[in-house]
Design an enzyme around this catalytic site. Structure first.
Site, PDB file in Angstrom:
ATOM      1  N   ASP A   1       0.877  -1.188   0.000  1.00  0.00           N
ATOM      2  CA  ASP A   1       0.000   0.000   0.000  1.00  0.00           C
ATOM      3  C   ASP A   1       0.908   1.230   0.000  1.00  0.00           C
ATOM      4  O   ASP A   1       2.135   1.130   0.174  1.00  0.00           O
ATOM      5  CB  ASP A   1      -0.909  -0.007   1.242  1.00  0.00           C
ATOM      6  CG  ASP A   1      -1.869   1.181   1.272  1.00  0.00           C
ATOM      7  OD1 ASP A   1      -2.416   1.545   0.207  1.00  0.00           O
ATOM      8  OD2 ASP A   1      -2.064   1.781   2.351  1.00  0.00           O
ATOM      9  N   SER A   2       0.268   2.400  -0.165  1.00  0.00           N
ATOM     10  CA  SER A   2       1.038   3.633  -0.044  1.00  0.00           C
ATOM     11  C   SER A   2       1.466   3.870   1.404  1.00  0.00           C
ATOM     12  O   SER A   2       2.501   4.490   1.655  1.00  0.00           O
ATOM     13  CB  SER A   2       0.190   4.822  -0.520  1.00  0.00           C
ATOM     14  OG  SER A   2      -1.048   4.832   0.180  1.00  0.00           O
TER      15      SER A   2
ATOM     16  N   TYR B   1      -1.243   8.600  -2.480  1.00  0.00           N
ATOM     17  CA  TYR B   1      -1.357   8.236  -3.893  1.00  0.00           C
ATOM     18  C   TYR B   1      -2.577   8.895  -4.551  1.00  0.00           C
ATOM     19  O   TYR B   1      -2.571   9.159  -5.750  1.00  0.00           O
ATOM     20  CB  TYR B   1      -1.508   6.716  -4.014  1.00  0.00           C
ATOM     21  CG  TYR B   1      -0.216   5.930  -4.101  1.00  0.00           C
ATOM     22  CD1 TYR B   1       1.033   6.527  -3.967  1.00  0.00           C
ATOM     23  CD2 TYR B   1      -0.267   4.558  -4.331  1.00  0.00           C
ATOM     24  CE1 TYR B   1       2.199   5.768  -4.054  1.00  0.00           C
ATOM     25  CE2 TYR B   1       0.894   3.800  -4.431  1.00  0.00           C
ATOM     26  CZ  TYR B   1       2.123   4.403  -4.294  1.00  0.00           C
ATOM     27  OH  TYR B   1       3.263   3.656  -4.394  1.00  0.00           O
ATOM     28  N   GLY B   2      -3.620   9.090  -3.754  1.00  0.00           N
ATOM     29  CA  GLY B   2      -4.904   9.522  -4.330  1.00  0.00           C
ATOM     30  C   GLY B   2      -4.885  10.890  -4.964  1.00  0.00           C
ATOM     31  O   GLY B   2      -5.831  11.268  -5.656  1.00  0.00           O
TER      32      GLY B   2
ATOM     33  N   CYS C   1      -4.447  -1.601  -2.080  1.00  0.00           N
ATOM     34  CA  CYS C   1      -4.642  -0.168  -2.324  1.00  0.00           C
ATOM     35  C   CYS C   1      -5.563  -0.036  -3.530  1.00  0.00           C
ATOM     36  O   CYS C   1      -5.216  -0.471  -4.631  1.00  0.00           O
ATOM     37  CB  CYS C   1      -3.288   0.482  -2.601  1.00  0.00           C
ATOM     38  SG  CYS C   1      -3.403   2.221  -3.046  1.00  0.00           S
ATOM     39  N   ASN C   2      -6.728   0.559  -3.311  1.00  0.00           N
ATOM     40  CA  ASN C   2      -7.673   0.747  -4.418  1.00  0.00           C
ATOM     41  C   ASN C   2      -7.119   1.715  -5.457  1.00  0.00           C
ATOM     42  O   ASN C   2      -7.303   1.528  -6.663  1.00  0.00           O
ATOM     43  CB  ASN C   2      -8.996   1.313  -3.892  1.00  0.00           C
ATOM     44  CG  ASN C   2      -9.725   0.354  -2.980  1.00  0.00           C
ATOM     45  OD1 ASN C   2     -10.651  -0.322  -3.392  1.00  0.00           O
ATOM     46  ND2 ASN C   2      -9.322   0.281  -1.729  1.00  0.00           N
TER      47      ASN C   2
ATOM     48  N   GLU D   1      -3.647   7.575   8.940  1.00  0.00           N
ATOM     49  CA  GLU D   1      -2.195   7.500   9.181  1.00  0.00           C
ATOM     50  C   GLU D   1      -1.884   7.995  10.597  1.00  0.00           C
ATOM     51  O   GLU D   1      -1.112   7.373  11.328  1.00  0.00           O
ATOM     52  CB  GLU D   1      -1.432   8.359   8.159  1.00  0.00           C
ATOM     53  CG  GLU D   1      -1.424   7.812   6.735  1.00  0.00           C
ATOM     54  CD  GLU D   1      -0.485   6.621   6.547  1.00  0.00           C
ATOM     55  OE1 GLU D   1       0.565   6.563   7.201  1.00  0.00           O
ATOM     56  OE2 GLU D   1      -0.823   5.738   5.722  1.00  0.00           O
TER      57      GLU D   1
ATOM     58  N   CYS E   1     -11.178   2.683  -0.062  1.00  0.00           N
ATOM     59  CA  CYS E   1      -9.765   2.986   0.215  1.00  0.00           C
ATOM     60  C   CYS E   1      -9.418   2.152   1.432  1.00  0.00           C
ATOM     61  O   CYS E   1     -10.176   2.135   2.417  1.00  0.00           O
ATOM     62  CB  CYS E   1      -9.593   4.481   0.514  1.00  0.00           C
ATOM     63  SG  CYS E   1      -7.967   4.883   1.199  1.00  0.00           S
TER      64      CYS E   1
ATOM     65  N   HIS F   1      -7.396   2.514   3.723  1.00  0.00           N
ATOM     66  CA  HIS F   1      -7.200   3.247   4.981  1.00  0.00           C
ATOM     67  C   HIS F   1      -8.503   3.363   5.772  1.00  0.00           C
ATOM     68  O   HIS F   1      -8.479   3.489   7.002  1.00  0.00           O
ATOM     69  CB  HIS F   1      -6.688   4.669   4.703  1.00  0.00           C
ATOM     70  CG  HIS F   1      -5.219   4.758   4.420  1.00  0.00           C
ATOM     71  ND1 HIS F   1      -4.654   4.302   3.250  1.00  0.00           N
ATOM     72  CD2 HIS F   1      -4.194   5.272   5.167  1.00  0.00           C
ATOM     73  CE1 HIS F   1      -3.342   4.535   3.285  1.00  0.00           C
ATOM     74  NE2 HIS F   1      -3.038   5.115   4.435  1.00  0.00           N
TER      75      HIS F   1
END
Ligand code: DGL
Length: 264
Positions: A9-10, A41-42, A73-74, A151, A188, A190
């Site tokens: 993932d990011s 990333y988004g 990660c979408n 995060e 997402c 997250h």
């Protein structure tokens, strides 16, 4: 023992997918790689991001030598699954918004799609909606601020209700519309990490649907048997970050090693 399943993932979002994999396969050996140097990333342009994802995954697979890669990660999966599959010789399992199970659950036929700016606008996402939720209204909400909140939360800070509410005002409005949305796709990785907060702040009860179970089942089909000692493997990150290290350690991963990425 088979090799590990590498989760990518990011940032910390892949930990929601790691939790699903651990529920399904208590003995699996999981490894983790994240591109925190490029997070979020988004909000990145597609062309640069595609190459970056391929470069990072290639570097992580080279050092980790996993049996399979889970792109948790979408934002990455809706963009780069094809180039990844062309580049890597191991199975690559993607994560895309759980539109199909959400449509199966919804009584009002009004869904919310909560994802990054990139994911809500992607043709891949549009095709999923046309294919699996053609009879549903889908309210798409770009909620990149929640990536930052997740995060921070996993790094040890408390999410800000004011910031979460500000990001979700369009969702709360759609949940009180004439035909209210009743089911929300967490598009997402997250966002499932924040589900207790989202559910508490929501003015009405909603069904929150993520892709964790579907990914776990798919991994089981492609990587068999998922046997090991139930101990997680290495973790890798593209930038040093104490909060990330805390999040990974508290989820049973090792302290992240630096992943150096050569552009190919
Ligand atoms: N966790 C990622 C996803 O599922 C995105 C977070 C980011 O914007 O970097 O889309």
């Amino acid at each position: 023992m088979t090799g590990s399943v590498l989760i990518f993932d990011s940032g910390v979002g892949g930990l929601s997918v790691a939790a699903a994999l651990r529920r399904y396969y208590p003995r699996a050996r999981l490894s983790y790689a994240c591109d925190n140097a490029w997070l979020p990333y988004g909000l990145r342009p597609d062309a640069l991001l595609t190459q970056r994802i391929v470069d990072v995954c290639r570097a992580a697979v080279a050092v980790c030598r996993p049996a399979a890669l889970v792109v948790a990660c979408n934002t990455a999966s809706t963009l780069a699954l094809e180039p990844l599959r062309r580049t890597l010789t191991i199975p690559v399992i993607g994560t895309v918004p759980a539109i199909k199970p959400a449509a199966a659950l919804s009584h009002t036929r009004h869904l919310g799609l909560l994802a990054t700016t990139a994911t809500v606008g992607r043709p891949y996402t549009q095709r999923l909606i046309e294919r699996f939720a053609a009879d549903c209204r889908v309210t798409r909400i770009a909620a990149d601020a929640l990536v930052t909140e997740a995060e921070a939360w996993l790094g040890g800070a408390t999410p800000s209700p004011a910031r979460v509410n500000a990001a979700l005002t369009p969702l709360w409005q759609a949940a009180s519309a004439d035909t209210p949305l009743d089911t929300v796709v967490l598009g997402c990785t997250h966002f499932p990490l924040l589900t207790p907060w989202l559910a508490t702040l929501s003015p009405v009860p909603l069904a929150w649907v993520d892709s964790g179970d579907a990914i776990a089942r798919r991994v089981g089909q492609l990587v068999a048997p998922l046997a090991g000692a139930g101990v997680n493997g290495q973790a890798f990150a593209t930038a040093p970050q104490p909060a990330l290290a805390r999040a990974l350690l508290s989820h049973g991963f090792q302290r992240p090693q630096h992943l150096s990425v050569a552009a190919c």
